[in-house]
Design an enzyme around this catalytic site. Structure first.
Site, PDB file in Angstrom:
ATOM      1  CG  HIS A   1      35.599  72.279  59.772  1.00  0.00           C
ATOM      2  ND1 HIS A   1      36.011  73.022  58.683  1.00  0.00           N
ATOM      3  CD2 HIS A   1      35.392  73.177  60.762  1.00  0.00           C
ATOM      4  CE1 HIS A   1      36.071  74.306  59.004  1.00  0.00           C
ATOM      5  NE2 HIS A   1      35.688  74.421  60.265  1.00  0.00           N
TER       6      HIS A   1
ATOM      7  CE1 TYR B   1       6.691  70.957  67.680  1.00  0.00           C
ATOM      8  CE2 TYR B   1       8.455  72.281  66.747  1.00  0.00           C
ATOM      9  CZ  TYR B   1       7.892  71.624  67.822  1.00  0.00           C
ATOM     10  OH  TYR B   1       8.521  71.632  69.033  1.00  0.00           O
TER      11      TYR B   1
ATOM     12  CG  HIS C   1      31.301  76.974  61.145  1.00  0.00           C
ATOM     13  ND1 HIS C   1      31.234  75.591  61.116  1.00  0.00           N
ATOM     14  CD2 HIS C   1      32.624  77.286  61.259  1.00  0.00           C
ATOM     15  CE1 HIS C   1      32.463  75.096  61.204  1.00  0.00           C
ATOM     16  NE2 HIS C   1      33.322  76.102  61.297  1.00  0.00           N
TER      17      HIS C   1
ATOM     18  CE1 TYR D   1       9.545  64.747  67.003  1.00  0.00           C
ATOM     19  CE2 TYR D   1      10.013  62.995  68.563  1.00  0.00           C
ATOM     20  CZ  TYR D   1       9.573  64.279  68.301  1.00  0.00           C
ATOM     21  OH  TYR D   1       9.168  65.087  69.326  1.00  0.00           O
TER      22      TYR D   1
ATOM     23  CD  GLU E   1      35.957  78.073  57.584  1.00  0.00           C
ATOM     24  OE1 GLU E   1      35.923  78.108  56.335  1.00  0.00           O
ATOM     25  OE2 GLU E   1      36.455  77.148  58.229  1.00  0.00           O
TER      26      GLU E   1
ATOM     27  CG  HIS F   1      35.038  74.094  65.474  1.00  0.00           C
ATOM     28  ND1 HIS F   1      36.368  74.458  65.516  1.00  0.00           N
ATOM     29  CD2 HIS F   1      34.604  74.420  64.231  1.00  0.00           C
ATOM     30  CE1 HIS F   1      36.723  74.980  64.345  1.00  0.00           C
ATOM     31  NE2 HIS F   1      35.665  74.967  63.551  1.00  0.00           N
TER      32      HIS F   1
END
Length: 236
Positions: free
Chosen positions: A156, A209, A93, A114, A74, A95
Protein backbone atom coordinates in the site's frame (compact mmCIF):
# COMPACT_ATOMS: atom_id res chain seq x y z
CA UNK A 1 -18.10 31.08 8.17
CA UNK A 2 -15.83 28.02 7.91
CA UNK A 3 -14.39 26.82 11.24
CA UNK A 4 -10.60 26.31 11.49
CA UNK A 5 -10.05 28.14 8.19
CA UNK A 6 -6.29 28.58 8.66
CA UNK A 7 -5.87 24.91 9.56
CA UNK A 8 -7.93 23.78 6.57
CA UNK A 9 -5.77 25.91 4.28
CA UNK A 10 -2.63 24.45 5.87
CA UNK A 11 -3.95 20.93 5.26
CA UNK A 12 -4.49 21.63 1.57
CA UNK A 13 -1.07 23.27 1.29
CA UNK A 14 0.56 20.23 2.92
CA UNK A 15 -1.12 17.85 0.46
CA UNK A 16 -0.06 20.02 -2.48
CA UNK A 17 3.49 20.11 -1.13
CA UNK A 18 3.43 16.32 -0.72
CA UNK A 19 2.64 15.88 -4.43
CA UNK A 20 5.01 18.63 -5.58
CA UNK A 21 7.84 16.98 -3.61
CA UNK A 22 7.26 13.62 -5.30
CA UNK A 23 6.06 12.04 -2.05
CA UNK A 24 2.67 11.20 -3.51
CA UNK A 25 0.96 10.98 -6.89
CA UNK A 26 -2.45 12.28 -7.97
CA UNK A 27 -5.31 12.07 -5.50
CA UNK A 28 -3.75 9.19 -3.52
CA UNK A 29 -2.95 9.78 0.13
CA UNK A 30 -4.86 11.71 2.78
CA UNK A 31 -4.40 13.90 5.85
CA UNK A 32 -6.18 14.38 9.16
CA UNK A 33 -5.67 16.79 12.05
CA UNK A 34 -7.06 16.67 15.58
CA UNK A 35 -9.37 19.53 16.59
CA UNK A 36 -11.51 20.09 19.66
CA UNK A 37 -14.17 17.40 19.75
CA UNK A 38 -12.84 15.37 16.83
CA UNK A 39 -10.78 15.71 13.66
CA UNK A 40 -10.60 17.31 10.25
CA UNK A 41 -9.85 15.03 7.30
CA UNK A 42 -9.41 15.46 3.57
CA UNK A 43 -12.49 14.54 1.50
CA UNK A 44 -12.89 11.57 -0.79
CA UNK A 45 -12.43 11.89 -4.53
CA UNK A 46 -11.35 15.55 -4.75
CA UNK A 47 -7.96 16.37 -6.28
CA UNK A 48 -5.73 18.48 -4.06
CA UNK A 49 -5.38 21.23 -6.66
CA UNK A 50 -9.18 21.62 -6.72
CA UNK A 51 -9.78 21.19 -2.99
CA UNK A 52 -11.31 24.11 -1.08
CA UNK A 53 -11.19 24.69 2.69
CA UNK A 54 -14.92 24.12 3.11
CA UNK A 55 -14.56 20.66 1.53
CA UNK A 56 -12.33 19.42 4.37
CA UNK A 57 -14.58 17.12 6.42
CA UNK A 58 -15.16 17.34 10.17
CA UNK A 59 -15.68 14.17 12.21
CA UNK A 60 -16.46 13.67 15.90
CA UNK A 61 -15.20 11.00 18.31
CA UNK A 62 -18.38 8.98 17.76
CA UNK A 63 -17.21 8.34 14.19
CA UNK A 64 -19.78 10.61 12.54
CA UNK A 65 -19.03 13.10 9.77
CA UNK A 66 -20.75 16.40 9.11
CA UNK A 67 -21.40 18.57 6.06
CA UNK A 68 -21.80 18.02 2.34
CA UNK A 69 -18.63 16.04 1.62
CA UNK A 70 -17.67 12.45 2.38
CA UNK A 71 -14.39 11.87 4.25
CA UNK A 72 -11.45 10.01 2.73
CA UNK A 73 -11.99 6.30 2.19
CA UNK A 74 -9.18 5.80 4.73
CA UNK A 75 -11.03 7.67 7.48
CA UNK A 76 -11.01 4.55 9.69
CA UNK A 77 -7.29 4.45 10.38
CA UNK A 78 -7.12 8.24 10.76
CA UNK A 79 -9.93 8.13 13.31
CA UNK A 80 -8.54 5.09 15.14
CA UNK A 81 -4.95 6.37 15.26
CA UNK A 82 -5.88 9.80 16.59
CA UNK A 83 -8.23 8.24 19.14
CA UNK A 84 -5.59 5.75 20.31
CA UNK A 85 -2.59 8.11 20.20
CA UNK A 86 -3.12 11.28 22.27
CA UNK A 87 0.58 12.04 21.77
CA UNK A 88 0.01 12.95 18.09
CA UNK A 89 -2.34 15.38 16.37
CA UNK A 90 -1.72 14.68 12.68
CA UNK A 91 -1.92 11.56 10.49
CA UNK A 92 -0.43 11.84 6.99
CA UNK A 93 -0.70 8.99 4.48
CA UNK A 94 0.91 8.74 1.06
CA UNK A 95 1.94 6.30 -1.66
CA UNK A 96 5.55 7.49 -1.69
CA UNK A 97 7.38 5.38 -4.27
CA UNK A 98 10.26 3.89 -2.27
CA UNK A 99 8.13 3.27 0.79
CA UNK A 100 5.56 1.57 -1.43
CA UNK A 101 8.24 -0.63 -3.03
CA UNK A 102 9.27 -1.94 0.38
CA UNK A 103 5.64 -2.22 1.47
CA UNK A 104 4.89 -4.37 -1.58
CA UNK A 105 7.69 -6.69 -0.45
CA UNK A 106 6.47 -6.64 3.18
CA UNK A 107 9.91 -5.40 4.25
CA UNK A 108 10.57 -3.38 7.41
CA UNK A 109 13.17 -0.61 7.22
CA UNK A 110 15.93 -1.70 9.63
CA UNK A 111 18.45 0.65 11.30
CA UNK A 112 20.72 0.87 8.28
CA UNK A 113 21.03 4.63 8.96
CA UNK A 114 20.81 6.39 12.32
CA UNK A 115 18.04 8.71 11.07
CA UNK A 116 15.67 5.78 11.52
CA UNK A 117 15.36 7.40 14.96
CA UNK A 118 12.87 9.92 13.56
CA UNK A 119 10.38 7.05 13.53
CA UNK A 120 10.56 6.84 17.31
CA UNK A 121 12.14 3.38 17.28
CA UNK A 122 14.95 1.32 15.76
CA UNK A 123 12.88 0.01 12.85
CA UNK A 124 10.04 1.21 10.62
CA UNK A 125 7.65 -1.71 10.66
CA UNK A 126 5.61 -2.90 7.70
CA UNK A 127 2.06 -4.01 8.46
CA UNK A 128 0.32 -6.98 6.95
CA UNK A 129 -1.99 -6.44 4.01
CA UNK A 130 -5.67 -5.54 4.33
CA UNK A 131 -8.01 -3.93 1.78
CA UNK A 132 -7.97 -0.12 1.77
CA UNK A 133 -10.55 1.63 3.87
CA UNK A 134 -11.31 -1.37 6.07
CA UNK A 135 -11.33 -1.88 9.82
CA UNK A 136 -8.77 -4.67 9.25
CA UNK A 137 -6.32 -2.17 7.73
CA UNK A 138 -6.82 0.12 10.69
CA UNK A 139 -5.95 -2.74 13.06
CA UNK A 140 -2.82 -3.53 11.03
CA UNK A 141 -1.74 0.12 11.04
CA UNK A 142 -2.20 0.53 14.78
CA UNK A 143 -0.07 -2.55 15.47
CA UNK A 144 2.75 -1.41 13.17
CA UNK A 145 2.68 2.10 14.66
CA UNK A 146 2.90 1.02 18.28
CA UNK A 147 5.26 3.46 20.06
CA UNK A 148 6.35 4.82 16.66
CA UNK A 149 5.78 7.83 14.43
CA UNK A 150 5.69 6.01 11.10
CA UNK A 151 4.96 2.66 9.48
CA UNK A 152 4.64 1.07 6.09
CA UNK A 153 1.32 -0.44 5.02
CA UNK A 154 1.66 -3.81 3.32
CA UNK A 155 1.13 -3.58 -0.47
CA UNK A 156 0.00 0.00 0.00
CA UNK A 157 2.12 2.92 1.23
CA UNK A 158 3.24 4.78 4.35
CA UNK A 159 1.79 6.58 7.37
CA UNK A 160 3.61 9.42 9.16
CA UNK A 161 2.49 11.06 12.40
CA UNK A 162 3.24 14.39 14.04
CA UNK A 163 2.03 17.22 16.24
CA UNK A 164 1.55 19.54 13.25
CA UNK A 165 1.12 19.02 9.50
CA UNK A 166 4.65 20.36 8.97
CA UNK A 167 6.14 17.88 11.45
CA UNK A 168 4.25 14.94 9.98
CA UNK A 169 5.44 16.00 6.53
CA UNK A 170 9.05 16.07 7.79
CA UNK A 171 8.66 12.52 9.12
CA UNK A 172 7.21 11.36 5.79
CA UNK A 173 10.04 13.00 3.88
CA UNK A 174 12.68 11.32 6.05
CA UNK A 175 11.04 7.88 5.94
CA UNK A 176 10.89 8.01 2.14
CA UNK A 177 14.59 8.93 2.08
CA UNK A 178 15.39 6.04 4.43
CA UNK A 179 13.43 3.69 2.17
CA UNK A 180 15.51 4.85 -0.80
CA UNK A 181 18.74 4.35 1.16
CA UNK A 182 17.69 0.88 2.28
CA UNK A 183 16.77 -0.19 -1.25
CA UNK A 184 20.18 1.05 -2.39
CA UNK A 185 22.02 -0.95 0.28
CA UNK A 186 20.12 -4.09 -0.71
CA UNK A 187 21.22 -3.57 -4.30
CA UNK A 188 24.83 -3.56 -3.06
CA UNK A 189 24.39 -6.77 -1.13
CA UNK A 190 23.13 -5.34 2.16
CA UNK A 191 24.15 -2.50 4.44
CA UNK A 192 25.71 -2.58 7.89
CA UNK A 193 22.79 -2.66 10.33
CA UNK A 194 23.21 -0.67 13.53
CA UNK A 195 22.80 -2.74 16.68
CA UNK A 196 20.65 -2.07 19.73
CA UNK A 197 23.46 -0.37 21.73
CA UNK A 198 24.09 2.10 18.89
CA UNK A 199 20.37 2.78 18.39
CA UNK A 200 19.76 3.23 22.13
CA UNK A 201 22.26 6.10 22.03
CA UNK A 202 20.67 7.57 18.90
CA UNK A 203 17.16 7.45 20.34
CA UNK A 204 18.30 9.11 23.56
CA UNK A 205 20.10 11.84 21.61
CA UNK A 206 16.95 12.50 19.58
CA UNK A 207 15.22 13.51 22.83
CA UNK A 208 17.43 16.62 22.94
CA UNK A 209 17.74 17.14 19.17
CA UNK A 210 16.44 20.37 17.65
CA UNK A 211 16.36 22.45 20.84
CA UNK A 212 16.35 26.20 20.33
CA UNK A 213 18.64 28.71 22.06
CA UNK A 214 17.91 28.89 25.76
CA UNK A 215 15.68 25.80 25.84
CA UNK A 216 16.40 23.48 28.75
CA UNK A 217 17.80 20.02 28.05
CA UNK A 218 16.92 17.19 30.42
CA UNK A 219 20.04 16.91 32.62
CA UNK A 220 19.39 13.21 33.29
CA UNK A 221 20.06 12.30 29.64
CA UNK A 222 23.44 10.60 29.36
CA UNK A 223 23.70 10.96 25.58
CA UNK A 224 22.29 14.41 24.90
CA UNK A 225 22.96 16.74 21.98
CA UNK A 226 24.56 19.85 23.46
CA UNK A 227 25.38 23.08 21.62
CA UNK A 228 28.36 25.27 22.53
CA UNK A 229 27.91 27.63 25.51
CA UNK A 230 25.12 30.16 24.93
CA UNK A 231 26.51 33.68 24.49
CA UNK A 232 23.30 35.67 24.46
CA UNK A 233 20.76 36.86 21.86
CA UNK A 234 23.33 38.73 19.72
CA UNK A 235 27.09 39.09 19.53
CA UNK A 236 28.30 42.57 20.43
Amino acid sequence: MTDHLDLRQEMIATCLRMNASGLNIGSAGNLSVRVEGGLLITPSGIAYDRMRPEQIVEMDWDGRYFGDYVPSSEWRFHYDILKARPDVDVVLHSHATNCSILACCHLDIPPVHYMIGVSGGDVVKCSGYAPFGTAELSTEALAALEDRMACLLGNHGVIALGKTPAKAFAVLEEIENLARIYIGTRMLGGGVILGKPEMDVVLERFKSYGKQAGEAIDPTLKNKVEPPPYGGPKRL
